[in-house]
Design an enzyme around this catalytic site. Structure first.
Site, PDB file in Angstrom:
ATOM      1  N   GLY A 291      17.327   2.915 -31.108  1.00 56.35           N
ATOM      2  CA  GLY A 291      18.538   2.187 -30.716  1.00 56.35           C
ATOM      3  C   GLY A 291      18.150   1.258 -29.590  1.00 56.35           C
ATOM      4  O   GLY A 291      16.999   0.827 -29.519  1.00 56.35           O
ATOM      5  N   CYS A 294      16.960  -3.806 -27.848  1.00 56.02           N
ATOM      6  CA  CYS A 294      15.954  -4.681 -28.459  1.00 56.02           C
ATOM      7  C   CYS A 294      15.702  -4.410 -29.937  1.00 56.02           C
ATOM      8  O   CYS A 294      15.841  -5.324 -30.750  1.00 56.02           O
ATOM      9  CB  CYS A 294      14.646  -4.573 -27.690  1.00 56.02           C
ATOM     10  SG  CYS A 294      14.751  -5.369 -26.078  1.00 56.02           S
TER      11      CYS A 294
HETATM   12  P1  NAD Z   1      20.657  -8.551 -19.717  1.00 58.04           P
HETATM   13  O1  NAD Z   1      21.885  -8.624 -20.530  1.00 58.04           O
HETATM   14  O2  NAD Z   1      20.337  -7.281 -18.983  1.00 58.04           O
HETATM   15  O3  NAD Z   1      20.649  -9.720 -18.626  1.00 58.04           O
HETATM   16  C1  NAD Z   1      20.875 -11.051 -18.921  1.00 58.04           C
HETATM   17  C2  NAD Z   1      21.429 -11.742 -17.682  1.00 58.04           C
HETATM   18  O4  NAD Z   1      21.475 -13.161 -17.932  1.00 58.04           O
HETATM   19  C3  NAD Z   1      22.848 -11.316 -17.335  1.00 58.04           C
HETATM   20  O5  NAD Z   1      22.902 -10.873 -15.994  1.00 58.04           O
HETATM   21  C4  NAD Z   1      23.673 -12.590 -17.559  1.00 58.04           C
HETATM   22  O6  NAD Z   1      24.773 -12.729 -16.664  1.00 58.04           O
HETATM   23  C5  NAD Z   1      22.639 -13.682 -17.318  1.00 58.04           C
HETATM   24  N1  NAD Z   1      22.991 -14.968 -17.927  1.00 58.04           N
HETATM   25  C6  NAD Z   1      23.424 -15.219 -19.198  1.00 58.04           C
HETATM   26  N2  NAD Z   1      23.636 -16.548 -19.374  1.00 58.04           N
HETATM   27  C7  NAD Z   1      23.333 -17.147 -18.194  1.00 58.04           C
HETATM   28  C8  NAD Z   1      23.366 -18.499 -17.753  1.00 58.04           C
HETATM   29  N3  NAD Z   1      23.752 -19.490 -18.552  1.00 58.04           N
HETATM   30  N4  NAD Z   1      23.003 -18.749 -16.477  1.00 58.04           N
HETATM   31  C9  NAD Z   1      22.615 -17.750 -15.652  1.00 58.04           C
HETATM   32  N5  NAD Z   1      22.578 -16.452 -16.009  1.00 58.04           N
HETATM   33  C10 NAD Z   1      22.928 -16.151 -17.269  1.00 58.04           C
HETATM   34  O7  NAD Z   1      19.455  -8.928 -20.690  1.00 58.04           O
HETATM   35  P2  NAD Z   1      17.960  -8.329 -20.718  1.00 58.04           P
HETATM   36  O8  NAD Z   1      17.960  -6.955 -21.277  1.00 58.04           O
HETATM   37  O9  NAD Z   1      17.321  -8.589 -19.387  1.00 58.04           O
HETATM   38  O10 NAD Z   1      17.294  -9.277 -21.823  1.00 58.04           O
HETATM   39  C11 NAD Z   1      17.036 -10.660 -21.583  1.00 58.04           C
HETATM   40  C12 NAD Z   1      16.196 -11.199 -22.735  1.00 58.04           C
HETATM   41  O11 NAD Z   1      14.912 -10.535 -22.771  1.00 58.04           O
HETATM   42  C13 NAD Z   1      16.802 -10.959 -24.128  1.00 58.04           C
HETATM   43  O12 NAD Z   1      16.489 -12.056 -24.954  1.00 58.04           O
HETATM   44  C14 NAD Z   1      16.091  -9.700 -24.619  1.00 58.04           C
HETATM   45  O13 NAD Z   1      16.018  -9.656 -26.031  1.00 58.04           O
HETATM   46  C15 NAD Z   1      14.700  -9.896 -24.032  1.00 58.04           C
HETATM   47  N6  NAD Z   1      13.989  -8.642 -23.795  1.00 58.04           N
HETATM   48  C16 NAD Z   1      14.631  -7.553 -23.275  1.00 58.04           C
HETATM   49  C17 NAD Z   1      13.923  -6.381 -23.043  1.00 58.04           C
HETATM   50  C18 NAD Z   1      14.623  -5.170 -22.506  1.00 58.04           C
HETATM   51  O14 NAD Z   1      14.024  -4.086 -22.565  1.00 58.04           O
HETATM   52  N7  NAD Z   1      15.829  -5.266 -21.977  1.00 58.04           N
HETATM   53  C19 NAD Z   1      12.557  -6.311 -23.330  1.00 58.04           C
HETATM   54  C20 NAD Z   1      11.916  -7.447 -23.818  1.00 58.04           C
HETATM   55  C21 NAD Z   1      12.645  -8.605 -24.059  1.00 58.04           C
END
Ligand code: NAD
Length: 465
Positions: A291, A294
Protein backbone atom coordinates in the site's frame (compact mmCIF):
# COMPACT_ATOMS: atom_id res chain seq x y z
CA UNK A 1 36.02 21.41 0.43
CA UNK A 2 32.95 20.48 -1.61
CA UNK A 3 31.25 23.21 -3.62
CA UNK A 4 28.29 24.88 -1.86
CA UNK A 5 25.09 25.80 -3.69
CA UNK A 6 22.00 27.91 -3.10
CA UNK A 7 19.10 25.54 -3.32
CA UNK A 8 15.31 25.97 -3.39
CA UNK A 9 13.04 23.01 -2.66
CA UNK A 10 9.38 23.34 -3.67
CA UNK A 11 7.13 21.10 -1.56
CA UNK A 12 7.87 20.20 2.06
CA UNK A 13 6.31 16.72 2.26
CA UNK A 14 8.18 13.50 2.95
CA UNK A 15 10.46 13.99 -0.06
CA UNK A 16 10.89 17.78 -0.09
CA UNK A 17 11.51 18.28 3.61
CA UNK A 18 13.92 15.36 3.90
CA UNK A 19 15.78 16.42 0.74
CA UNK A 20 16.02 20.04 1.94
CA UNK A 21 17.22 19.09 5.43
CA UNK A 22 19.80 16.61 4.07
CA UNK A 23 21.16 19.09 1.51
CA UNK A 24 21.52 21.68 4.30
CA UNK A 25 23.47 19.10 6.31
CA UNK A 26 25.83 18.72 3.34
CA UNK A 27 26.59 22.44 3.61
CA UNK A 28 24.27 23.91 0.96
CA UNK A 29 22.03 26.90 1.70
CA UNK A 30 18.48 25.66 1.36
CA UNK A 31 15.09 27.35 1.39
CA UNK A 32 12.02 25.12 1.34
CA UNK A 33 8.82 26.51 -0.14
CA UNK A 34 5.26 25.21 0.33
CA UNK A 35 1.87 26.59 -0.66
CA UNK A 36 0.44 25.17 2.55
CA UNK A 37 0.86 28.18 4.84
CA UNK A 38 0.02 26.19 8.01
CA UNK A 39 2.80 23.73 7.22
CA UNK A 40 5.28 26.60 6.73
CA UNK A 41 4.15 28.29 9.97
CA UNK A 42 4.74 25.00 11.81
CA UNK A 43 8.19 24.55 10.29
CA UNK A 44 9.13 28.15 11.05
CA UNK A 45 8.17 27.67 14.67
CA UNK A 46 10.42 24.60 14.88
CA UNK A 47 7.76 21.87 14.60
CA UNK A 48 8.02 19.14 11.97
CA UNK A 49 4.70 18.18 10.34
CA UNK A 50 5.67 14.60 9.39
CA UNK A 51 6.79 11.59 11.41
CA UNK A 52 10.12 10.32 10.11
CA UNK A 53 13.02 9.05 12.25
CA UNK A 54 15.83 11.61 12.52
CA UNK A 55 14.10 14.45 10.66
CA UNK A 56 13.39 16.64 13.70
CA UNK A 57 17.03 16.80 14.75
CA UNK A 58 18.18 17.43 11.18
CA UNK A 59 15.69 20.27 10.61
CA UNK A 60 16.54 21.83 13.98
CA UNK A 61 20.28 21.69 13.26
CA UNK A 62 19.87 23.14 9.75
CA UNK A 63 17.71 26.00 11.06
CA UNK A 64 20.08 26.71 13.94
CA UNK A 65 23.07 26.91 11.60
CA UNK A 66 21.11 29.24 9.32
CA UNK A 67 21.39 26.85 6.37
CA UNK A 68 17.72 25.80 6.28
CA UNK A 69 14.88 28.30 5.99
CA UNK A 70 11.22 28.10 5.02
CA UNK A 71 8.80 30.29 3.12
CA UNK A 72 5.29 30.23 1.69
CA UNK A 73 4.31 30.75 -1.97
CA UNK A 74 4.81 34.51 -1.69
CA UNK A 75 8.52 33.93 -1.08
CA UNK A 76 8.97 31.60 -4.04
CA UNK A 77 10.09 34.25 -6.55
CA UNK A 78 12.89 35.42 -4.24
CA UNK A 79 14.05 31.85 -3.74
CA UNK A 80 14.11 31.18 -7.49
CA UNK A 81 15.92 34.44 -8.28
CA UNK A 82 18.84 33.63 -6.01
CA UNK A 83 18.98 29.83 -6.39
CA UNK A 84 21.47 27.80 -8.43
CA UNK A 85 19.24 24.76 -8.27
CA UNK A 86 15.49 24.37 -7.61
CA UNK A 87 14.10 20.94 -6.68
CA UNK A 88 10.45 20.24 -7.47
CA UNK A 89 9.12 17.82 -4.83
CA UNK A 90 5.36 18.41 -4.96
CA UNK A 91 2.77 15.65 -4.84
CA UNK A 92 1.67 13.96 -8.07
CA UNK A 93 -1.43 12.07 -6.88
CA UNK A 94 -3.33 9.45 -8.82
CA UNK A 95 -6.03 10.78 -11.11
CA UNK A 96 -9.38 9.01 -11.52
CA UNK A 97 -8.15 7.16 -14.63
CA UNK A 98 -4.98 5.94 -12.88
CA UNK A 99 -2.66 8.44 -14.56
CA UNK A 100 -0.49 10.84 -12.54
CA UNK A 101 -2.08 14.22 -11.83
CA UNK A 102 0.56 16.77 -12.85
CA UNK A 103 -1.34 19.93 -11.89
CA UNK A 104 0.99 20.74 -8.96
CA UNK A 105 4.10 20.23 -11.10
CA UNK A 106 2.55 22.38 -13.85
CA UNK A 107 1.72 25.21 -11.41
CA UNK A 108 5.30 25.23 -10.13
CA UNK A 109 6.78 25.13 -13.67
CA UNK A 110 4.66 28.10 -14.81
CA UNK A 111 5.56 30.13 -11.78
CA UNK A 112 9.28 29.33 -12.27
CA UNK A 113 8.92 30.59 -15.86
CA UNK A 114 7.31 33.80 -14.71
CA UNK A 115 10.11 34.53 -12.22
CA UNK A 116 12.81 33.59 -14.74
CA UNK A 117 11.42 36.04 -17.28
CA UNK A 118 11.83 38.83 -14.74
CA UNK A 119 15.35 37.83 -13.71
CA UNK A 120 18.81 38.31 -15.11
CA UNK A 121 20.99 35.30 -14.46
CA UNK A 122 24.66 34.60 -15.03
CA UNK A 123 24.21 30.82 -15.00
CA UNK A 124 21.19 28.77 -16.05
CA UNK A 125 18.78 27.73 -13.31
CA UNK A 126 18.66 23.97 -12.82
CA UNK A 127 15.06 22.80 -12.45
CA UNK A 128 15.39 19.37 -10.84
CA UNK A 129 12.33 17.21 -10.81
CA UNK A 130 12.13 14.87 -7.81
CA UNK A 131 8.39 14.28 -8.05
CA UNK A 132 7.46 10.99 -9.70
CA UNK A 133 6.19 11.95 -13.14
CA UNK A 134 5.32 10.08 -16.35
CA UNK A 135 7.90 9.64 -19.06
CA UNK A 136 8.09 12.78 -21.14
CA UNK A 137 7.36 15.10 -18.21
CA UNK A 138 10.84 16.65 -18.40
CA UNK A 139 9.98 18.05 -21.81
CA UNK A 140 6.52 18.98 -20.56
CA UNK A 141 8.07 20.93 -17.65
CA UNK A 142 10.41 22.75 -20.07
CA UNK A 143 7.41 23.67 -22.18
CA UNK A 144 5.48 24.98 -19.18
CA UNK A 145 8.43 27.00 -17.86
CA UNK A 146 8.72 28.58 -21.30
CA UNK A 147 4.98 29.22 -21.41
CA UNK A 148 5.24 30.94 -18.01
CA UNK A 149 8.06 33.09 -19.39
CA UNK A 150 6.06 33.96 -22.52
CA UNK A 151 2.93 34.87 -20.55
CA UNK A 152 4.90 37.11 -18.27
CA UNK A 153 6.67 38.79 -21.22
CA UNK A 154 3.28 39.37 -22.92
CA UNK A 155 4.16 36.93 -25.68
CA UNK A 156 7.53 38.58 -26.38
CA UNK A 157 10.27 36.02 -26.92
CA UNK A 158 13.44 38.08 -26.68
CA UNK A 159 16.57 37.58 -24.57
CA UNK A 160 15.59 35.35 -21.61
CA UNK A 161 17.12 33.82 -18.54
CA UNK A 162 18.26 30.31 -19.12
CA UNK A 163 17.17 27.11 -17.39
CA UNK A 164 17.89 23.40 -17.69
CA UNK A 165 15.50 20.63 -16.68
CA UNK A 166 16.89 17.61 -14.86
CA UNK A 167 15.15 14.45 -13.70
CA UNK A 168 16.34 13.17 -10.31
CA UNK A 169 13.89 10.46 -9.24
CA UNK A 170 13.67 9.78 -5.54
CA UNK A 171 13.96 6.29 -4.05
CA UNK A 172 13.78 7.04 -0.33
CA UNK A 173 11.55 4.81 1.78
CA UNK A 174 9.21 6.41 4.26
CA UNK A 175 10.25 5.27 7.72
CA UNK A 176 13.95 5.51 6.84
CA UNK A 177 13.89 8.55 4.57
CA UNK A 178 16.76 10.42 6.24
CA UNK A 179 18.98 7.36 6.25
CA UNK A 180 18.13 6.59 2.60
CA UNK A 181 18.94 10.15 1.53
CA UNK A 182 22.41 9.98 3.06
CA UNK A 183 23.10 6.38 2.07
CA UNK A 184 21.23 5.74 -1.18
CA UNK A 185 21.84 2.61 -3.27
CA UNK A 186 22.29 4.95 -6.25
CA UNK A 187 21.63 8.51 -7.42
CA UNK A 188 19.90 8.70 -10.80
CA UNK A 189 20.13 11.79 -12.95
CA UNK A 190 18.54 12.35 -16.33
CA UNK A 191 19.39 15.39 -18.42
CA UNK A 192 20.10 16.38 -21.97
CA UNK A 193 22.99 18.65 -20.98
CA UNK A 194 26.47 17.81 -19.71
CA UNK A 195 26.60 21.11 -17.82
CA UNK A 196 23.51 20.18 -15.77
CA UNK A 197 24.93 16.76 -14.89
CA UNK A 198 28.21 18.33 -13.76
CA UNK A 199 26.42 20.73 -11.40
CA UNK A 200 24.33 17.87 -9.97
CA UNK A 201 27.42 15.75 -9.44
CA UNK A 202 29.07 18.62 -7.54
CA UNK A 203 25.92 19.16 -5.45
CA UNK A 204 25.76 15.49 -4.46
CA UNK A 205 29.55 15.06 -4.16
CA UNK A 206 29.53 14.59 -0.35
CA UNK A 207 26.93 11.80 -0.73
CA UNK A 208 28.61 10.20 -3.73
CA UNK A 209 31.96 10.18 -1.92
CA UNK A 210 30.33 9.54 1.48
CA UNK A 211 32.48 12.34 2.89
CA UNK A 212 29.87 14.24 4.97
CA UNK A 213 29.96 14.12 8.79
CA UNK A 214 27.55 11.59 10.29
CA UNK A 215 26.97 9.43 13.30
CA UNK A 216 24.15 7.56 11.55
CA UNK A 217 25.79 4.86 9.53
CA UNK A 218 26.68 1.37 10.60
CA UNK A 219 27.68 0.43 7.01
CA UNK A 220 31.15 0.72 5.51
CA UNK A 221 31.15 3.97 3.56
CA UNK A 222 31.65 3.14 -0.09
CA UNK A 223 31.10 5.52 -3.00
CA UNK A 224 27.48 5.74 -4.18
CA UNK A 225 26.86 4.89 -7.87
CA UNK A 226 25.93 8.02 -9.84
CA UNK A 227 23.80 6.94 -12.80
CA UNK A 228 23.47 9.48 -15.59
CA UNK A 229 21.10 9.03 -18.48
CA UNK A 230 18.59 10.84 -20.65
CA UNK A 231 15.42 12.39 -19.19
CA UNK A 232 12.98 9.71 -20.37
CA UNK A 233 15.11 6.83 -19.06
CA UNK A 234 15.52 8.50 -15.64
CA UNK A 235 11.75 8.94 -15.38
CA UNK A 236 11.24 5.32 -16.44
CA UNK A 237 13.79 4.01 -13.89
CA UNK A 238 11.58 5.26 -11.07
CA UNK A 239 8.41 3.58 -12.37
CA UNK A 240 10.23 0.38 -13.28
CA UNK A 241 11.80 0.16 -9.80
CA UNK A 242 8.48 0.52 -7.99
CA UNK A 243 6.64 -1.76 -10.42
CA UNK A 244 9.30 -4.43 -9.90
CA UNK A 245 9.15 -4.21 -6.10
CA UNK A 246 5.34 -4.34 -6.07
CA UNK A 247 5.40 -7.32 -8.44
CA UNK A 248 8.00 -9.09 -6.28
CA UNK A 249 5.66 -8.84 -3.28
CA UNK A 250 2.67 -9.98 -5.35
CA UNK A 251 4.77 -12.87 -6.62
CA UNK A 252 5.53 -14.18 -3.13
CA UNK A 253 1.90 -13.61 -2.17
CA UNK A 254 0.77 -15.76 -5.08
CA UNK A 255 3.24 -18.44 -3.96
CA UNK A 256 1.97 -18.09 -0.38
CA UNK A 257 -1.59 -18.94 -1.42
CA UNK A 258 -0.33 -22.00 -3.27
CA UNK A 259 1.74 -22.91 -0.15
CA UNK A 260 -1.46 -22.89 1.91
CA UNK A 261 -3.12 -25.24 -0.59
CA UNK A 262 -0.28 -27.75 -0.62
CA UNK A 263 0.65 -27.45 3.07
CA UNK A 264 4.04 -25.73 2.62
CA UNK A 265 5.37 -22.84 4.72
CA UNK A 266 6.01 -19.73 2.60
CA UNK A 267 8.57 -18.29 5.01
CA UNK A 268 10.76 -21.37 4.49
CA UNK A 269 10.12 -21.24 0.75
CA UNK A 270 11.09 -17.53 0.63
CA UNK A 271 14.26 -18.20 2.63
CA UNK A 272 15.12 -21.06 0.28
CA UNK A 273 14.66 -19.10 -2.94
CA UNK A 274 16.08 -15.87 -1.52
CA UNK A 275 19.53 -17.41 -1.15
CA UNK A 276 19.73 -17.52 -4.93
CA UNK A 277 21.56 -14.28 -5.71
CA UNK A 278 19.52 -13.78 -8.85
CA UNK A 279 16.38 -13.64 -6.68
CA UNK A 280 17.64 -12.01 -3.46
CA UNK A 281 16.09 -12.39 -0.01
CA UNK A 282 14.58 -8.93 0.40
CA UNK A 283 10.97 -8.07 -0.42
CA UNK A 284 9.87 -11.68 -0.18
CA UNK A 285 7.57 -11.29 2.83
CA UNK A 286 4.12 -12.71 2.21
CA UNK A 287 1.15 -11.03 3.85
CA UNK A 288 -1.62 -8.52 3.26
CA UNK A 289 0.25 -6.84 0.44
CA UNK A 290 1.54 -3.44 -0.54
CA UNK A 291 0.00 0.00 0.00
CA UNK A 292 1.28 3.49 0.72
CA UNK A 293 1.70 6.67 -1.23
CA UNK A 294 3.95 5.26 -3.97
CA UNK A 295 3.42 1.64 -5.10
CA UNK A 296 -0.34 1.82 -5.83
CA UNK A 297 -0.14 5.14 -7.64
CA UNK A 298 3.09 4.42 -9.51
CA UNK A 299 1.92 1.00 -10.68
CA UNK A 300 -1.39 2.61 -11.76
CA UNK A 301 0.54 5.32 -13.63
CA UNK A 302 2.82 2.95 -15.55
CA UNK A 303 -0.19 0.79 -16.49
CA UNK A 304 -1.94 3.93 -17.69
CA UNK A 305 1.14 4.98 -19.70
CA UNK A 306 1.27 1.53 -21.36
CA UNK A 307 -2.42 1.72 -22.30
CA UNK A 308 -1.86 5.15 -23.86
CA UNK A 309 0.32 3.25 -26.35
CA UNK A 310 -2.25 0.43 -26.75
CA UNK A 311 -0.09 -2.00 -24.81
CA UNK A 312 -1.78 -4.27 -22.24
CA UNK A 313 0.59 -4.55 -19.23
CA UNK A 314 -0.77 -7.94 -18.17
CA UNK A 315 1.97 -8.75 -15.66
CA UNK A 316 1.42 -5.45 -13.82
CA UNK A 317 -2.37 -5.90 -14.00
CA UNK A 318 -1.93 -9.29 -12.33
CA UNK A 319 0.31 -7.80 -9.61
CA UNK A 320 -2.55 -5.46 -8.69
CA UNK A 321 -5.16 -8.26 -8.78
CA UNK A 322 -3.07 -10.41 -6.43
CA UNK A 323 -2.64 -7.45 -4.09
CA UNK A 324 -6.38 -6.84 -3.92
CA UNK A 325 -6.92 -10.53 -3.22
CA UNK A 326 -4.53 -10.45 -0.25
CA UNK A 327 -6.69 -7.82 1.49
CA UNK A 328 -9.78 -9.95 0.97
CA UNK A 329 -7.97 -12.93 2.45
CA UNK A 330 -7.85 -11.11 5.80
CA UNK A 331 -11.64 -11.09 5.83
CA UNK A 332 -11.94 -14.73 4.76
CA UNK A 333 -9.39 -15.86 7.37
CA UNK A 334 -11.44 -14.08 10.05
CA UNK A 335 -14.68 -15.57 8.73
CA UNK A 336 -13.21 -19.06 8.69
CA UNK A 337 -12.82 -19.12 12.48
CA UNK A 338 -15.30 -16.49 13.67
CA UNK A 339 -17.98 -17.48 11.12
CA UNK A 340 -20.14 -14.37 11.34
CA UNK A 341 -18.33 -11.09 11.93
CA UNK A 342 -21.47 -9.34 13.23
CA UNK A 343 -20.92 -8.06 16.75
CA UNK A 344 -17.40 -9.52 16.92
CA UNK A 345 -14.68 -7.27 18.29
CA UNK A 346 -11.64 -7.22 16.04
CA UNK A 347 -8.39 -5.48 16.93
CA UNK A 348 -6.21 -4.04 14.17
CA UNK A 349 -2.60 -3.85 15.36
CA UNK A 350 -0.86 -1.09 13.42
CA UNK A 351 -2.64 1.26 11.01
CA UNK A 352 0.08 3.17 9.11
CA UNK A 353 0.88 1.64 5.71
CA UNK A 354 4.20 0.45 7.13
CA UNK A 355 6.21 0.81 10.35
CA UNK A 356 8.00 4.03 11.36
CA UNK A 357 5.72 6.35 9.40
CA UNK A 358 2.49 8.23 10.08
CA UNK A 359 1.48 7.94 6.42
CA UNK A 360 -1.97 6.42 5.85
CA UNK A 361 -2.22 6.94 2.10
CA UNK A 362 -3.56 3.68 0.58
CA UNK A 363 -2.91 1.93 3.91
CA UNK A 364 -4.36 -1.62 3.93
CA UNK A 365 -5.73 -0.92 7.44
CA UNK A 366 -8.29 1.54 6.07
CA UNK A 367 -9.70 -0.88 3.52
CA UNK A 368 -9.77 -3.74 6.04
CA UNK A 369 -11.44 -1.56 8.70
CA UNK A 370 -14.12 -0.46 6.22
CA UNK A 371 -14.77 -4.04 5.08
CA UNK A 372 -15.07 -5.26 8.69
CA UNK A 373 -17.33 -2.37 9.66
CA UNK A 374 -19.56 -3.10 6.64
CA UNK A 375 -19.89 -6.69 7.91
CA UNK A 376 -21.06 -5.55 11.34
CA UNK A 377 -17.83 -6.09 13.29
CA UNK A 378 -16.69 -3.74 16.04
CA UNK A 379 -13.28 -2.58 14.87
CA UNK A 380 -10.70 -1.27 17.32
CA UNK A 381 -7.36 -0.04 16.02
CA UNK A 382 -4.05 0.87 17.55
CA UNK A 383 -1.04 2.59 16.01
CA UNK A 384 1.89 4.30 17.78
CA UNK A 385 1.62 7.43 15.59
CA UNK A 386 -1.16 7.22 12.98
CA UNK A 387 -4.13 6.46 15.26
CA UNK A 388 -5.79 9.87 15.46
CA UNK A 389 -5.57 10.48 11.72
CA UNK A 390 -6.95 6.99 10.94
CA UNK A 391 -9.98 7.53 13.18
CA UNK A 392 -10.90 10.56 11.07
CA UNK A 393 -10.74 8.52 7.84
CA UNK A 394 -12.92 5.53 8.78
CA UNK A 395 -16.24 5.91 10.51
CA UNK A 396 -16.72 2.79 12.61
CA UNK A 397 -13.03 2.52 13.52
CA UNK A 398 -12.48 3.11 17.22
CA UNK A 399 -8.89 4.07 17.93
CA UNK A 400 -7.22 3.39 21.27
CA UNK A 401 -3.75 4.32 22.38
CA UNK A 402 -2.37 1.02 23.60
CA UNK A 403 -2.29 -2.37 21.85
CA UNK A 404 -3.49 -4.23 24.97
CA UNK A 405 -6.49 -1.88 25.21
CA UNK A 406 -7.29 -2.84 21.60
CA UNK A 407 -6.99 -6.53 22.47
CA UNK A 408 -9.20 -6.39 25.61
CA UNK A 409 -12.37 -8.31 24.79
CA UNK A 410 -11.36 -8.87 21.16
CA UNK A 411 -12.36 -12.13 19.50
CA UNK A 412 -9.63 -11.68 16.91
CA UNK A 413 -6.59 -9.50 16.25
CA UNK A 414 -5.02 -8.73 12.89
CA UNK A 415 -1.35 -7.75 12.60
CA UNK A 416 -1.62 -5.03 9.96
CA UNK A 417 1.61 -3.06 10.46
CA UNK A 418 4.70 -4.70 11.92
CA UNK A 419 5.79 -1.89 14.25
CA UNK A 420 8.46 -3.08 16.72
CA UNK A 421 5.84 -2.60 19.44
CA UNK A 422 3.54 -5.04 17.64
CA UNK A 423 6.31 -7.58 16.96
CA UNK A 424 7.24 -7.62 20.63
CA UNK A 425 3.69 -8.10 21.88
CA UNK A 426 3.38 -10.14 25.09
CA UNK A 427 1.37 -13.02 23.61
CA UNK A 428 0.39 -14.54 26.96
CA UNK A 429 -0.98 -11.20 28.12
CA UNK A 430 -2.84 -10.86 24.81
CA UNK A 431 -4.43 -14.30 25.31
CA UNK A 432 -5.57 -13.36 28.81
CA UNK A 433 -7.24 -10.21 27.52
CA UNK A 434 -8.94 -11.71 24.45
CA UNK A 435 -12.19 -13.65 24.08
CA UNK A 436 -12.68 -17.04 22.38
CA UNK A 437 -11.58 -18.05 19.80
CA UNK A 438 -8.56 -15.75 20.48
CA UNK A 439 -7.63 -15.67 16.84
CA UNK A 440 -4.44 -13.95 15.65
CA UNK A 441 -4.36 -13.25 11.91
CA UNK A 442 -0.71 -12.47 11.26
CA UNK A 443 -0.93 -10.20 8.22
CA UNK A 444 2.86 -9.77 8.13
CA UNK A 445 3.99 -13.26 9.16
CA UNK A 446 6.04 -11.80 12.01
CA UNK A 447 5.18 -14.26 14.76
CA UNK A 448 6.45 -17.77 15.30
CA UNK A 449 3.27 -19.88 14.94
CA UNK A 450 4.44 -22.31 17.66
CA UNK A 451 4.99 -19.47 20.16
CA UNK A 452 1.54 -18.06 19.40
CA UNK A 453 -0.09 -21.46 19.94
CA UNK A 454 1.86 -21.99 23.13
CA UNK A 455 0.35 -18.73 24.41
CA UNK A 456 -3.08 -20.31 23.71
CA UNK A 457 -3.96 -18.14 20.75
CA UNK A 458 -5.26 -19.51 17.46
CA UNK A 459 -2.74 -18.66 14.70
CA UNK A 460 -3.42 -17.93 11.03
CA UNK A 461 -0.60 -16.57 8.92
CA UNK A 462 -0.30 -16.05 5.19
CA UNK A 463 1.07 -19.08 3.40
CA UNK A 464 1.64 -20.93 6.64
CA UNK A 465 -0.48 -22.13 9.52
P1 NAD B 1 3.56 15.10 0.08
O1 NAD B 1 2.13 15.07 -0.25
O2 NAD B 1 4.02 14.57 1.41
O3 NAD B 1 4.13 16.59 -0.03
C1 NAD B 1 3.93 17.41 -1.13
C2 NAD B 1 4.00 18.86 -0.68
O4 NAD B 1 4.00 19.70 -1.85
C3 NAD B 1 2.80 19.29 0.16
O5 NAD B 1 3.25 19.85 1.38
C4 NAD B 1 2.09 20.32 -0.73
O6 NAD B 1 1.46 21.37 0.01
C5 NAD B 1 3.24 20.86 -1.57
N1 NAD B 1 2.80 21.49 -2.82
C6 NAD B 1 1.92 21.02 -3.75
N2 NAD B 1 1.79 21.90 -4.77
C7 NAD B 1 2.60 22.95 -4.48
C8 NAD B 1 2.88 24.18 -5.15
N3 NAD B 1 2.31 24.49 -6.31
N4 NAD B 1 3.75 25.02 -4.56
C9 NAD B 1 4.33 24.72 -3.38
N5 NAD B 1 4.09 23.58 -2.69
C10 NAD B 1 3.24 22.70 -3.24
O7 NAD B 1 4.30 14.32 -1.09
P2 NAD B 1 5.59 13.36 -1.00
O8 NAD B 1 5.23 12.06 -0.39
O9 NAD B 1 6.74 14.16 -0.44
O10 NAD B 1 5.85 13.09 -2.56
C11 NAD B 1 6.32 14.10 -3.44
C12 NAD B 1 6.68 13.45 -4.77
O11 NAD B 1 7.77 12.52 -4.60
C13 NAD B 1 5.54 12.62 -5.40
O12 NAD B 1 5.61 12.75 -6.80
C14 NAD B 1 5.87 11.19 -4.98
O13 NAD B 1 5.36 10.25 -5.90
C15 NAD B 1 7.39 11.21 -5.03
N6 NAD B 1 8.01 10.24 -4.12
C16 NAD B 1 7.52 10.04 -2.86
C17 NAD B 1 8.14 9.12 -2.02
C18 NAD B 1 7.60 8.87 -0.65
O14 NAD B 1 8.01 7.87 -0.04
N7 NAD B 1 6.72 9.70 -0.10
C19 NAD B 1 9.26 8.41 -2.45
C20 NAD B 1 9.76 8.66 -3.73
C21 NAD B 1 9.12 9.57 -4.56
Amino acid sequence: MAERFKVGVIGTGYVGLVTGACLAHLGHRVTCVDKDEDRIAELESGRVPIYEPGIEELVARGAEQGRLTFTGSDGMADVVRSADVVFVAVDTPQDEDGSADLSNVAAVARSLGKTLSETERKTPLLVVNKSTVPVGSGDYVSMLVEEGMDESAGGETGERADFLVVSNPEFLREGSAVYDSFFPDRIVLGAESREALDVMRALYEPVIQQSFPTDLDPRPRVAVPFVTTDLASAEMIKYAANAFLATKISFINEISTICELVGADVTNVAAGIGLDERIGARFLNAGIGWGGSCFPKDVAAIRSIAREYDYEPILLDAAVTVNERQRRQVISKLQRDLHTLKGKRIALLGLAFKPNTDDLREAPSLEIARALDARGARVVGYDPVAGKAAAKLVTGLKVVFDSYEALAGAHAAVVVTEWEEVRSLDLKRAAQLMEEPRLLVDGRNVFDPAAVREARLLYRGFGRE
